[in-house]
Write a protein that holds these residues in place. Sequence first.
Motif, short mmCIF file in Angstrom:
data_model
loop_
_atom_site.label_atom_id
_atom_site.label_comp_id
_atom_site.label_asym_id
_atom_site.label_seq_id
_atom_site.Cartn_x
_atom_site.Cartn_y
_atom_site.Cartn_z
N HIS A 25 0.83 -1.19 0.00
CA HIS A 25 0.00 0.00 0.00
C HIS A 25 0.87 1.26 0.00
N THR A 29 0.86 4.12 -2.90
CA THR A 29 0.42 5.49 -2.64
C THR A 29 1.58 6.46 -2.55
N SER A 43 -1.42 0.15 -11.40
CA SER A 43 -2.25 -1.04 -11.48
C SER A 43 -1.50 -2.20 -12.13
N HIS A 48 -2.60 -6.07 -11.12
CA HIS A 48 -4.06 -6.10 -11.16
C HIS A 48 -4.56 -6.30 -12.58
N ARG A 52 -10.05 -0.99 -11.42
CA ARG A 52 -10.85 -0.73 -10.21
C ARG A 52 -10.18 -1.30 -8.97
N THR A 53 -9.45 -2.38 -9.13
CA THR A 53 -8.75 -2.98 -8.00
C THR A 53 -7.68 -2.03 -7.48
N GLN A 55 -7.68 1.16 -7.65
CA GLN A 55 -8.25 2.38 -7.12
C GLN A 55 -8.33 2.36 -5.59
N HIS A 56 -8.27 1.17 -5.02
CA HIS A 56 -8.22 1.03 -3.56
C HIS A 56 -6.97 1.75 -3.02
N TYR A 57 -5.89 1.72 -3.77
CA TYR A 57 -4.64 2.33 -3.35
C TYR A 57 -4.57 3.82 -3.68
N LYS A 59 -5.61 6.68 -2.82
CA LYS A 59 -6.04 7.75 -1.92
C LYS A 59 -5.36 9.03 -2.40
#
Length: 77
Positions: A25, A29, A43, A48, A52-53, A55-57, A59
């Motif tokens: 992470h 980020t 990504s 990935h 979309r997967t 996009q969790h990272y 922030k």
Amino acid sequence: MNAYLKEIADLCGIHKTLTYHIARHTFATTVTLTNGVPIETVSKMLGHRNLRTAQHYAKILDKKIGEDMKHLRNKFK
């Protein structure tokens, strides 16, 4: 991997538990996204299949927003 990260944390005086997930992470980020690497590239680097997967990272930090807006402002000068 987690055992190595724990050893590194101990050597660096980091009191937070470091794990593979936290390292991944942080890489996504702090190392890449805040330094201007596009989310599509991050990504792929993370392996990935779906954007979309990743996009969790993604922030968005205030610092990054400020830098992006400064860049945009300079384009209009």
